[in-house]
Design an enzyme around this catalytic site. Structure first.
Site, PDB file in Angstrom:
ATOM      1  N   GLU A  78       0.841  -1.202   0.000  1.00 55.13           N
ATOM      2  CA  GLU A  78       0.000   0.000   0.000  1.00 55.13           C
ATOM      3  C   GLU A  78       0.873   1.249   0.000  1.00 55.13           C
ATOM      4  O   GLU A  78       1.761   1.394   0.831  1.00 55.13           O
ATOM      5  CB  GLU A  78      -0.884   0.017   1.264  1.00 55.13           C
ATOM      6  CG  GLU A  78      -1.850  -1.152   1.381  1.00 55.13           C
ATOM      7  CD  GLU A  78      -3.026  -1.035   0.410  1.00 55.13           C
ATOM      8  OE1 GLU A  78      -3.167   0.017  -0.242  1.00 55.13           O
ATOM      9  OE2 GLU A  78      -3.797  -2.009   0.313  1.00 55.13           O
ATOM     10  N   ARG A  88     -17.880  -0.257   6.725  1.00 51.81           N
ATOM     11  CA  ARG A  88     -19.073  -0.957   6.278  1.00 51.81           C
ATOM     12  C   ARG A  88     -19.546  -1.915   7.367  1.00 51.81           C
ATOM     13  O   ARG A  88     -20.714  -2.187   7.523  1.00 51.81           O
ATOM     14  CB  ARG A  88     -18.656  -1.780   5.039  1.00 51.81           C
ATOM     15  CG  ARG A  88     -19.624  -1.927   3.930  1.00 51.81           C
ATOM     16  CD  ARG A  88     -18.984  -2.660   2.734  1.00 51.81           C
ATOM     17  NE  ARG A  88     -17.761  -3.406   2.956  1.00 51.81           N
ATOM     18  CZ  ARG A  88     -17.687  -4.649   3.439  1.00 51.81           C
ATOM     19  NH1 ARG A  88     -18.752  -5.315   3.758  1.00 51.81           N
ATOM     20  NH2 ARG A  88     -16.505  -5.249   3.580  1.00 51.81           N
ATOM     21  N   CYS A 141      -7.256  -1.477   8.914  1.00 53.96           N
ATOM     22  CA  CYS A 141      -5.919  -1.543   8.315  1.00 53.96           C
ATOM     23  C   CYS A 141      -5.376  -0.148   8.030  1.00 53.96           C
ATOM     24  O   CYS A 141      -4.230   0.160   8.343  1.00 53.96           O
ATOM     25  CB  CYS A 141      -5.936  -2.381   7.038  1.00 53.96           C
ATOM     26  SG  CYS A 141      -6.171  -4.138   7.396  1.00 53.96           S
ATOM     27  N   HIS A 163      -1.374  -5.566   2.025  1.00 52.69           N
ATOM     28  CA  HIS A 163      -2.577  -6.396   2.070  1.00 52.69           C
ATOM     29  C   HIS A 163      -2.304  -7.705   1.325  1.00 52.69           C
ATOM     30  O   HIS A 163      -1.735  -7.697   0.233  1.00 52.69           O
ATOM     31  CB  HIS A 163      -3.759  -5.686   1.398  1.00 52.69           C
ATOM     32  CG  HIS A 163      -4.614  -4.902   2.347  1.00 52.69           C
ATOM     33  ND1 HIS A 163      -4.782  -3.541   2.254  1.00 52.69           N
ATOM     34  CD2 HIS A 163      -5.361  -5.303   3.419  1.00 52.69           C
ATOM     35  CE1 HIS A 163      -5.596  -3.143   3.229  1.00 52.69           C
ATOM     36  NE2 HIS A 163      -5.955  -4.188   3.947  1.00 52.69           N
TER      37      HIS A 163
HETATM   38  N1  PCA Z   1      -8.206  -6.412   7.099  1.00 54.67           N
HETATM   39  C1  PCA Z   1      -9.044  -5.283   7.465  1.00 54.67           C
HETATM   40  C2  PCA Z   1      -8.801  -5.067   8.945  1.00 54.67           C
HETATM   41  C3  PCA Z   1      -8.131  -6.303   9.436  1.00 54.67           C
HETATM   42  C4  PCA Z   1      -7.714  -7.018   8.213  1.00 54.67           C
HETATM   43  O1  PCA Z   1      -7.024  -8.030   8.172  1.00 54.67           O
HETATM   44  C5  PCA Z   1      -8.786  -4.058   6.604  1.00 54.67           C
HETATM   45  O2  PCA Z   1      -8.398  -4.213   5.428  1.00 54.67           O
HETATM   46  O3  PCA Z   1      -8.984  -2.933   7.053  1.00 54.67           O
END
Ligand code: PCA
Length: 192
Positions: A78, A88, A141, A163
């Site tokens: 990211e 959501r 996140c 991610h």
């Molecule tokens: N994904 C979520 C929060 C925890 C996770 O593993 C996110 O993308 O915000």
């Protein structure tokens, strides 16, 4: 020079979180540097607080936080964290924010200073799908990523959020390999 990596606990009724499954499989040492691991709770504010306390304790050179982004088709470093919360679904203690800042009056966004494009290229060279993402969303996140980059000045680390997709797209061993590649690139960058 040490490294801290984090993954999240399960949320939204899931049994596992692929980010933690991947973090658990990352070797305990990368490029001769000790890798510290930590699981963060999927809770607005609390996850960031626990992360900052651990950074203060471990004093890592590189901190890489990981989460799952279901529906994506590859591993996605990211680029940006934004000062915004919009959910959501409720977090693991029932909090649900909609359209509010993380830090009222704070900077609108931060960008990582680590070489995300090099990471994407190297992950792909290893045969694992990857692409650069320009938004970590506005859920927990992104909350953690904002705190991670905001606190760089105070603690002296370099931060990145990655991610991983659901395990149907990239399984845990491959996701772990991709995370290790990101760490290698981050360390080379820090040394060079
Ligand atoms: N994904 C979520 C929060 C925890 C996770 O593993 C996110 O993308 O915000």
């Amino acid at each position: 020079m040490s490294i801290l990596i984090t993954g999240f606990d399960p949320f939204d009724g899931a049994n596992i979180n692929p980010s933690w499954a991947a973090v658990e499989l990352v070797p305990e040492e990368v490029c001769g540097q000790r890798v510290y691991k930590m699981q963060l709770p999927t809770i607005f504010g609390k996850a960031a607080e626990l992360l900052c306390a651990e950074i203060e304790r471990v004093k890592p050179a590189v901190v890489m936080c990981c989460g799952v982004a279901n529906g994506r088709t590859g591993v996605t470093p990211e680029l940006v964290a934004i000062n915004y919360r919009q959910a959501r679904i409720a977090d693991n203690i029932g909090q649900c924010f909609f359209g509010v800042p993380i830090a009222p009056g704070g900077d609108a966004a931060y960008m990582t200073r680590l070489p995300v494009n090099d990471m994407v290229e190297a992950i792909r060279e290893a045969g694992i799908p990857a692409y650069l993402s320009y938004s970590a969303g506005a859920y927990v996140c992104n909350d953690v990523y904002y705190a991670l980059l905001q606190s760089e000045k105070a603690f002296g680390h370099r931060g990145l959020f990655v991610h991983v997709p659901g395990t149907e797209a990239v399984d845990a061993p491959k996701a772990a390999q991709a995370l290790a590649i990101c760490l290698e690139k981050a360390l080379q960058h820090n040394i060079g």
